[in-house]
Design an enzyme around this catalytic site. Sequence first.
Site, mmCIF file in Angstrom:
data_model
loop_
_atom_site.group_PDB
_atom_site.id
_atom_site.type_symbol
_atom_site.label_atom_id
_atom_site.label_comp_id
_atom_site.label_asym_id
_atom_site.label_seq_id
_atom_site.Cartn_x
_atom_site.Cartn_y
_atom_site.Cartn_z
ATOM 1 N N GLU A 71 0.877 -1.160 0.000
ATOM 2 C CA GLU A 71 0.000 0.000 0.000
ATOM 3 C C GLU A 71 0.923 1.220 0.000
ATOM 4 O OE1 GLU A 71 -2.744 0.093 3.292
ATOM 5 O OE2 GLU A 71 -3.568 1.995 2.618
ATOM 6 N N ARG A 313 5.545 -13.377 9.709
ATOM 7 C CA ARG A 313 6.225 -12.092 9.519
ATOM 8 C C ARG A 313 7.664 -12.180 9.982
ATOM 9 N NH1 ARG A 313 2.422 -7.742 9.194
ATOM 10 N NH2 ARG A 313 3.989 -6.170 9.619
ATOM 11 N N LYS A 323 4.466 0.611 9.823
ATOM 12 C CA LYS A 323 4.521 1.919 9.163
ATOM 13 C C LYS A 323 4.017 3.013 10.085
ATOM 14 C CE LYS A 323 3.415 0.134 4.814
ATOM 15 N NZ LYS A 323 2.388 0.065 3.801
HETATM 16 P P1 ATP Z 1 2.803 -2.369 8.168
HETATM 17 O O1 ATP Z 1 2.052 -3.333 9.043
HETATM 18 O O2 ATP Z 1 4.213 -2.176 8.541
HETATM 19 O O3 ATP Z 1 2.094 -1.094 7.963
HETATM 20 P P2 ATP Z 1 1.659 -3.480 5.931
HETATM 21 O O4 ATP Z 1 1.486 -4.945 5.978
HETATM 22 O O5 ATP Z 1 0.482 -2.675 6.261
HETATM 23 O O6 ATP Z 1 2.894 -3.084 6.795
HETATM 24 P P3 ATP Z 1 1.678 -3.328 3.124
HETATM 25 O O7 ATP Z 1 2.094 -2.236 2.246
HETATM 26 O O8 ATP Z 1 0.254 -3.712 3.166
HETATM 27 O O9 ATP Z 1 2.190 -2.969 4.568
HETATM 28 O O10 ATP Z 1 2.582 -4.614 2.890
HETATM 29 C C1 ATP Z 1 2.893 -5.155 1.637
HETATM 30 C C2 ATP Z 1 3.214 -6.609 1.825
HETATM 31 O O11 ATP Z 1 4.315 -6.778 2.715
HETATM 32 C C3 ATP Z 1 2.052 -7.352 2.441
HETATM 33 O O12 ATP Z 1 1.841 -8.535 1.688
HETATM 34 C C4 ATP Z 1 2.493 -7.651 3.837
HETATM 35 O O13 ATP Z 1 1.937 -8.833 4.307
HETATM 36 C C5 ATP Z 1 4.009 -7.747 3.686
HETATM 37 N N1 ATP Z 1 4.695 -7.465 4.942
HETATM 38 C C6 ATP Z 1 4.581 -6.368 5.696
HETATM 39 N N2 ATP Z 1 5.318 -6.457 6.814
HETATM 40 C C7 ATP Z 1 5.924 -7.677 6.773
HETATM 41 C C8 ATP Z 1 6.811 -8.389 7.645
HETATM 42 N N3 ATP Z 1 7.228 -7.850 8.791
HETATM 43 N N4 ATP Z 1 7.239 -9.612 7.270
HETATM 44 C C9 ATP Z 1 6.830 -10.141 6.115
HETATM 45 N N5 ATP Z 1 5.998 -9.536 5.250
HETATM 46 C C10 ATP Z 1 5.534 -8.322 5.563
HETATM 47 MG MG MG Z 2 -1.255 -3.587 5.690
#
Ligand code: ATP
Ligand code: MG
Length: 611
Positions: A71, A313, A323
Amino acid sequence: MSASTDKTPSAAPEHDGDAVKPSNFLRAIIERDLEQGFQPARHFAGSPGDAAHHAAGPLDPARIRTRFPPEPNGYLHIGHAKSICLNFGLARDYGGICHLRFDDTNPEKEEQEYVDAIKEMVAWLGWSWNTPDAGTGSDTVSHLFYASNYFDFMYRAAEYLVTQDLAYVDEQTAEEMRVNRGDFRTPGTNSPFRSRSPQENLTRLREMRDGKHPDGSMVLRAKIDMASPNINMRDPTLYRVRRATHHNTGDQWCIYPMYTFAHPIEDALECITHSFCTLEFEDQRPFYDWLVEHLAAGGLLARPLPHQYEFGRLNLSYVVTSKRKLRQLVEEKHVSGWDDPRMPTLVGMRRRGYTPESIRAMVESTGASKTNSWIEYSVLDGYLRADLEGKAARAMAVVDPVKLKLQNYAEVFGSLEHREACSAPAHPHLPELGQRAFSLGPELWIEREDFMETPPKGYHRLYPGNKVRLKYGYVIECVGAEKNEQGEVTAVLAKLVPDTKSGTPGADAVKVKGVITWVGVHDGIPAELRLYDRLFTEAQPDSGDRNFLDFINPQSKRVVQGFVEPSLAGAQPDQKFQFERHGYFVADRKDHQSHAPVFNKITGLKDSFGK
Ligand code: ATP
Ligand code: MG
């Protein structure tokens, strides 16, 4: 077989690189699928689209399709590197294609700045969303997509569900909806609006779309089961009214799809075969399947359908990777920006000096498992050292300088103006990198800690009467020190021992126990050295109910003025070096200039974590 039946142990961080192949249950799933010819007649029209679009296209040349779906609401962090390397890496390894898809369905928080930064970082990590064109062989077919380009289809899907009595417009207040959803123990209660006819709902939905209703006044919900043990199946929200300008579609829409509705559709329109996401989405999988199955049954989405698999994760100790929390660090100015070298963002880590190779190696070593893993920061540093040890040029630098005066310099060399040329290999194992040249003069910079007036037992450096070797230079004997009125040492005094230059026959004539690094006062380059330490004092600063801001390390950044040897005059931003005895440093990509050098400390030579 569903992914949740796979039991793989949590990936153990490995310190010895590729000695052990990390376990990765996602590979097993892909290999099983490919073996079973899981999707024999999978068409892909060359671009995302609905069932008719793909049916008219050729068989998909990609054996699997994965996607990395960020995102664009912030900068990527080390956790995202895991998802990137898994999705792009698995596609590469199994003859597939990985899409970079911006999941930009939420108008409020998304910006072009983030889109650009995400593209830059995926490429920096070494991945490409372009593939060679079958005809020309050049890298021209782009697999970069924006979920907001699917808004028309998503709306069409919503109308379809309404006509099938699979969705309805709910006008309860947010609070009523929350209460009526029930909880883990209590089943939910049907909304009074749930029994409206499809025709009524369609009229309402169109009014929502046409801006006839205020923000928050109603939502579109799936009609599934308010008593489901899975709360995500209790009529999840599909669309909400929100007047907000979208970075791609502007003011065209005043209703926006929810992530849980949008994401499965995005996957299906792009013919994704394996949709890998993190564990917290496990409870969403039944709705994912419900949605794509109904839309395929209605002829809207192409079969075969995508499947979701969840992996654990990646978390790194001594950092936070959310984020929201990273944004807080930036906005409240605890750090200098998203690319502050202490941040676990990829832009921050790049600026700090971490290499894409070391990040990929660390991430790959963790494999993929069904549990969230915590990786020690020192493991990442281990991969960094392993990468840089073999390629970073060496140099001498003095971080905490005090002057060393060689009192017999003129006697030994005939004049104070004489400069005695010294040299050292740029890299001990890479002769092709050549030699570094620097010279000895009557005054040198040495580390303040290399002199002690009354040394403790076992101290082999400078103290009155002791001899040490100036690395790549001569043996010297300490004769004392000059002090100011406060009693602080302002200069260390020593005498050169003639005929002891390194590399000459006399070098071994005088045995010493200590070797010290130095930089000439006449040819040393003044440099700003930014010494970084971990950003938090606690390994898991955001665990439990704790406020992570309470654990910010006040000593995480120290800026000192030091001196570096003249071979660094041509250092380019981003270039990495090993400062002998101090560790790895990088010329800061933003602030380094040849007339005003700035080096960031990446990490020490050894793991000194917690010591
Ligand atoms: P955050 O929780 O830090 O805001 P997010 O998951 O909301 O991260 P996205 O932009 O939606 O951020 O993430 C893009 C992809 O990265 C998603 O498929 C998410 O599952 C993956 N992702 C995010 N954080 C991790 C992590 N710590 N380990 C593995 N994959 C991750
Ligand atoms: Mg997310």
